[in-house]
Write an enzyme that holds these catalytic residues in place. Structure first.
Site, short mmCIF file in Angstrom:
data_model
loop_
_atom_site.label_atom_id
_atom_site.label_comp_id
_atom_site.label_asym_id
_atom_site.label_seq_id
_atom_site.Cartn_x
_atom_site.Cartn_y
_atom_site.Cartn_z
N GLY A 228 13.14 30.84 -24.52
CA GLY A 228 13.51 31.02 -23.38
C GLY A 228 14.83 31.40 -22.95
O GLY A 228 15.85 31.05 -23.63
N ARG B 126 28.03 39.39 -25.40
CA ARG B 126 29.12 39.98 -25.20
C ARG B 126 30.15 39.60 -26.17
O ARG B 126 31.05 40.31 -26.76
CB ARG B 126 29.48 39.85 -23.71
CG ARG B 126 31.03 40.45 -23.45
CD ARG B 126 31.11 39.99 -21.78
NE ARG B 126 32.56 40.50 -21.16
CZ ARG B 126 33.40 39.57 -21.32
NH1 ARG B 126 33.39 38.59 -21.83
NH2 ARG B 126 34.76 39.97 -20.91
N ARG C 183 9.10 34.66 -27.33
CA ARG C 183 8.68 33.60 -28.21
C ARG C 183 7.63 34.35 -29.40
O ARG C 183 6.65 34.85 -29.04
CB ARG C 183 7.88 32.52 -27.66
CG ARG C 183 8.65 31.87 -26.55
CD ARG C 183 8.10 30.75 -26.10
NE ARG C 183 8.53 30.38 -24.48
CZ ARG C 183 9.78 29.61 -24.46
NH1 ARG C 183 10.37 29.18 -25.40
NH2 ARG C 183 9.83 29.14 -23.26
N ASP D 61 15.67 25.31 -31.18
CA ASP D 61 15.47 24.86 -32.45
C ASP D 61 14.12 25.61 -33.02
O ASP D 61 14.37 26.07 -34.29
CB ASP D 61 14.43 23.37 -32.26
CG ASP D 61 15.70 22.19 -32.10
OD1 ASP D 61 16.79 22.66 -32.27
OD2 ASP D 61 15.13 21.11 -31.91
N THR E 140 19.51 27.05 -24.74
CA THR E 140 18.34 26.60 -23.89
C THR E 140 18.86 25.70 -22.71
O THR E 140 19.90 24.96 -22.78
CB THR E 140 17.41 25.66 -24.78
OG1 THR E 140 16.58 25.21 -23.84
CG2 THR E 140 18.30 24.76 -25.41
N ILE E 141 18.01 25.91 -21.40
CA ILE E 141 18.34 25.19 -20.43
C ILE E 141 18.05 23.65 -20.80
O ILE E 141 18.64 22.62 -19.69
CB ILE E 141 18.00 25.66 -19.00
CG1 ILE E 141 16.53 25.62 -19.13
CG2 ILE E 141 18.27 26.92 -18.91
CD1 ILE E 141 15.61 25.46 -17.81
N ASP E 142 17.31 23.33 -21.58
CA ASP E 142 16.77 22.00 -21.71
C ASP E 142 17.64 21.00 -22.33
O ASP E 142 17.40 19.59 -22.35
CB ASP E 142 15.67 22.01 -22.76
CG ASP E 142 14.23 22.75 -21.99
OD1 ASP E 142 14.36 23.09 -20.83
OD2 ASP E 142 13.36 22.88 -22.64
N ASP F 217 18.23 20.21 -25.30
CA ASP F 217 17.54 19.47 -26.38
C ASP F 217 17.63 19.77 -27.70
O ASP F 217 16.85 19.50 -28.68
CB ASP F 217 15.92 19.45 -26.03
CG ASP F 217 15.35 20.78 -25.99
OD1 ASP F 217 15.87 21.83 -26.27
OD2 ASP F 217 14.22 20.92 -26.06
N ARG G 51 10.61 20.46 -21.12
CA ARG G 51 9.10 20.50 -21.51
C ARG G 51 8.81 19.04 -21.95
O ARG G 51 8.24 18.29 -21.96
CB ARG G 51 8.90 21.40 -22.47
CG ARG G 51 7.54 21.99 -22.97
CD ARG G 51 7.48 22.81 -23.97
NE ARG G 51 8.69 23.70 -24.08
CZ ARG G 51 8.58 25.04 -24.15
NH1 ARG G 51 7.45 25.59 -24.21
NH2 ARG G 51 9.56 26.00 -24.61
N GLN H 226 15.09 27.85 -12.12
CA GLN H 226 15.98 27.20 -13.02
C GLN H 226 16.59 27.84 -14.14
O GLN H 226 17.72 27.69 -14.58
CB GLN H 226 15.60 26.03 -13.25
CG GLN H 226 15.23 24.99 -12.21
CD GLN H 226 14.03 23.91 -12.51
OE1 GLN H 226 14.54 22.83 -13.04
NE2 GLN H 226 12.91 24.15 -12.81
O1 F6P Z 1 12.59 25.74 -22.89
C1 F6P Z 1 13.17 26.16 -21.95
C2 F6P Z 1 11.97 26.13 -20.76
O2 F6P Z 1 12.19 26.63 -19.47
C3 F6P Z 1 11.25 24.83 -20.53
O3 F6P Z 1 12.20 23.79 -19.96
C4 F6P Z 1 9.92 25.06 -20.13
O4 F6P Z 1 9.06 24.17 -20.52
C5 F6P Z 1 9.57 26.20 -20.87
O5 F6P Z 1 10.92 26.93 -21.42
C6 F6P Z 1 8.86 27.30 -20.23
O6 F6P Z 1 8.65 28.43 -20.91
P1 F6P Z 1 7.93 29.70 -20.41
O7 F6P Z 1 9.04 30.34 -19.52
O8 F6P Z 1 7.50 30.35 -21.59
O9 F6P Z 1 6.65 29.35 -19.48
#
Ligand code: F6P
Length: 340
Positions: free
Chosen positions: A17, A27, A78, A109, A131-133, A135, A177, A258
């Site tokens: 993502g 950059r 992905r 990851d 990643t925005i998560d 995690d 997620r 987001q």
């Molecule tokens: O891992 C970042 C994220 O935005 C998660 O918060 C979300 O579940 C997932 O990617 C959504 O993925 P996609 O944009 O492939 O639907």
């Protein structure tokens, strides 16, 4: 600064993502690399581009005017093929063909698993957490979280205005997620009455309903529930809550907004720093490392060790969020007395 052990050409890609601040990292890799005498190649669409030879030459100019932009100028994907031995072999072949001896992988990851396989095939690889998560276990900071959580916070403030005006209950679903960090941070920052986290939620909807009714009795004219994507089902939850409480309830899913937008100062600075560290590590001859930020310092970890680490949501932060919410403001005894 350690001298260059002989590496001449490096590549950079973004994977998984997208996250605001990825451009700042790209950059930094490009400009730090060029400044230290390297040739830098951009690989488009993550590992898919590596497999399909979608490679572009990067110059200092190619990253001009990118630091303030959301998304990733290299595109991202992905890539399922990278999970197969054939995919890895194709990616390695592309690296050899284009002379890419070192690779910076900006992602989460899943992206490090691909990086680890490339490293096993002799390509020096450094990961940067993007990643925005939030995690990724080996680091307290990931590129994009700060921007995403600020974007979500602003949006939730706006929903709150209309929720108050209509005296409604609002369920606002944020991304994450398997991780409740965005939900928890917004829950505290937006003063939510309830926060539903995938790590903690007990699916006791009656408790939520009781909270809403109690709050209404005490004169609270709106009720904000932040629901993490991992818990989900906001729309049907809203319907059930409205039926049970008689209070108009609406669900808002913030979704991909987001992930977009101009990165915050923190994301620009930390991403830039991590990009430079990644290049310096490659120049030092390091491989299979992930850059992290912990306790106020940047450092790097072995990819396998980083992947084996686990990260739990802070119980203390969850307890703080609860203690600041209207629901938990008074003791259970007082709330029971209120109901009688
Ligand atoms: O891992 C970042 C994220 O935005 C998660 O918060 C979300 O579940 C997932 O990617 C959504 O993925 P996609 O944009 O492939 O639907």
């Amino acid at each position: 600064m350690a001298e260059n052990k002989g590496i001449k050409t490096i590549g950079v890609l973004t994977s998984g993502g997208d996250a605001p601040g990825m451009n700042a990292a790209i950059r930094a890799v490009v400009r730090r690399g060029i400044a230290r005498g390297l040739t830098v190649k951009g690989i488009r669409r993550g590992y898919s581009g590596l497999i399909e030879e979608d490679i572009v030459d990067m110059t200092a100019k190619s990253v001009s005017d990118t630091i303030a932009k959301g998304g990733t100028i290299l595109y991202t994907a992905r890539c399922a093929e990278m999970r197969t031995p054939e995919g890895v072999q194709k990616a390695v072949a592309t690296c050899h063909k284009f002379g890419i001896e070192g690779l910076v992988v900006i992602g989460g990851d899943g992206s490090y698993r691909g990086a680890e396989k490339l490293a096993n095939e002799g390509i020096n690889v450094i990961g940067i957490p993007g990643t925005i998560d939030l995690d990724i276990a080996c680091t307290e900071y990931t590129i994009g979280f700060d921007t995403a959580v600020n974007t979500a916070m602003d949006a939730i403030d706006k929903v709150r205005d209309t929720s108050t005006s209509h005296e409604r209950c609002s369920i606002i679903e944020v991304m994450g997620r398997h991780a409740g960090y965005i939900a928890l941070w917004c829950g505290i920052a937006n003063g939510a009455e309830d926060i539903l986290l995938p790590e903690k939620y007990d699916f006791d909807e009656q408790k939520l309903i009781d909270n809403i009714i109690d709050n209404r009795r005490r004169g609270k004219t709106h009720h904000i529930i932040i629901n993490a994507e991992g818990v989900g089902h906001s729309a049907s939850m809203a319907r059930r809550i409205e039926a049970a409480t008689g209070i108009e309830t609406r669900a808002t899913i913030l979704g991909h907004m987001q992930r977009g937008g101009s990165p915050t100062c923190k994301d620009r600075v930390y991403a830039s720093t991590m990009g430079c560290i990644a290049v310096d590590l490659l120049i030092e001859g390091k491989t299979k490392r992930v850059v992290g930020y912990n306790n106020g310092e940047f450092s790097d970890y072995d990819i396998n060790e980083a992947l084996a680490m686990s990260k739990a949501i802070s119980e203390y932060q969850v307890e703080i969020a609860q203690s600041l919410s209207h629901n938990y403001y008074r003791s259970e005894a007082l709330r029971a007395a209120d109901r009688s």
